[in-house]
Structure formats: structure tokens, C-alpha cells
Design a protein around this motif. Structure first.
Motif, PDB file in Angstrom:
ATOM      1  N   CYS A 154      51.765  13.297  15.518  1.00  0.00           N
ATOM      2  CA  CYS A 154      50.965  14.092  16.449  1.00  0.00           C
ATOM      3  C   CYS A 154      49.575  14.295  15.856  1.00  0.00           C
ATOM      4  N   LEU A 155      48.583  13.741  16.515  1.00  0.00           N
ATOM      5  CA  LEU A 155      47.196  13.934  16.100  1.00  0.00           C
ATOM      6  C   LEU A 155      46.512  14.841  17.099  1.00  0.00           C
ATOM      7  N   ASP A 156      45.635  15.713  16.595  1.00  0.00           N
ATOM      8  CA  ASP A 156      44.818  16.536  17.483  1.00  0.00           C
ATOM      9  C   ASP A 156      43.993  15.619  18.383  1.00  0.00           C
ATOM     10  N   ASP A 157      43.646  16.130  19.549  1.00  0.00           N
ATOM     11  CA  ASP A 157      42.848  15.347  20.490  1.00  0.00           C
ATOM     12  C   ASP A 157      41.528  14.890  19.883  1.00  0.00           C
ATOM     13  N   LEU A 191      38.983   8.200  16.653  1.00  0.00           N
ATOM     14  CA  LEU A 191      39.521   6.864  16.386  1.00  0.00           C
ATOM     15  C   LEU A 191      39.309   5.930  17.570  1.00  0.00           C
ATOM     16  N   ILE A 192      39.490   6.433  18.768  1.00  0.00           N
ATOM     17  CA  ILE A 192      39.293   5.602  19.959  1.00  0.00           C
ATOM     18  C   ILE A 192      37.832   5.186  20.103  1.00  0.00           C
ATOM     19  N   LYS A 220      42.146  11.850  17.681  1.00  0.00           N
ATOM     20  CA  LYS A 220      42.402  10.667  18.513  1.00  0.00           C
ATOM     21  C   LYS A 220      41.105  10.154  19.131  1.00  0.00           C
ATOM     22  N   GLU A 221      40.302  11.095  19.620  1.00  0.00           N
ATOM     23  CA  GLU A 221      39.051  10.701  20.277  1.00  0.00           C
ATOM     24  C   GLU A 221      38.121   9.967  19.316  1.00  0.00           C
ATOM     25  N   ILE A 275      48.150   9.479   9.412  1.00  0.00           N
ATOM     26  CA  ILE A 275      48.828   8.230   9.756  1.00  0.00           C
ATOM     27  C   ILE A 275      49.509   7.641   8.525  1.00  0.00           C
ATOM     28  N   ALA A 321      42.577  11.845  10.121  1.00  0.00           N
ATOM     29  CA  ALA A 321      43.471  11.062  10.975  1.00  0.00           C
ATOM     30  C   ALA A 321      44.151   9.954  10.173  1.00  0.00           C
ATOM     31  N   LYS A 374      37.862  11.468  10.916  1.00  0.00           N
ATOM     32  CA  LYS A 374      38.412  10.108  10.772  1.00  0.00           C
ATOM     33  C   LYS A 374      39.302  10.033   9.542  1.00  0.00           C
TER      34      LYS A 374
END
Length: 70
Positions: free
Chosen positions: A11-14, A20-21, A17-18, A55, A51, A48
Motif C-alpha cells: 500500500c503506497l500513499d497516493d 512514480l507514475i 504513487k503519483e 517496494i 516509495a 520517490k
């Protein structure tokens, strides 16, 4: 990280995730991401790195779980 029925779920915070995307899917620079999210470039680097650390820890725990079993 959540554990549900003996299985781990990443589970990553939004915000993580944003970042990384935007970085790896849209190939934006750290500067551009910082402008979009209205934070400093250092914050983008920190998010980053956080995250990637989450991972990495997930993958290591998942490997241990696969070796030992649930």
C-alpha cells in the motif's frame, strides 16, 4: 503494507504513487513533477525514495514469506 489472510499487500500513499507514475510513465522531470504537485524538488526526491524503499521492503518480505510459507 497490509497483511490479509496471511498475504501481504503493498500500500503506497497516493502522493507516492503519483510521483512514480509521473516520473516513470509520463517521463516527467523532478522539476516538472514538483511544479505540478506544488512542492519542492527535494520533496519529490524524498517521496520517490520512500516509495522505492517500501517496494524493496515489500519484495524482501514477500520473498521470505514464499520461502517460509504463510
Amino acid at each position: 503494507m497490509l497483511r490479509m489472510n496471511g498475504c501481504m499487500k503493498l500500500c503506497l500513499d497516493d502522493k507516492l504513487k503519483e510521483v512514480l507514475i509521473l516520473k516513470y510513465w509520463y517521463l516527467l522531470s523532478r522539476r516538472d513533477i514538483a511544479k505540478i504537485l506544488n512542492v519542492s524538488e527535494k520533496t519529490i526526491t524524498n517521496w520517490k525514495n520512500k516509495a522505492f524503499k517500501l517496494i524493496k521492503n515489500y519484495k524482501e518480505r514477500r520473498l521470505e514469506c514464499d520461502i517460509r510459507g504463510p
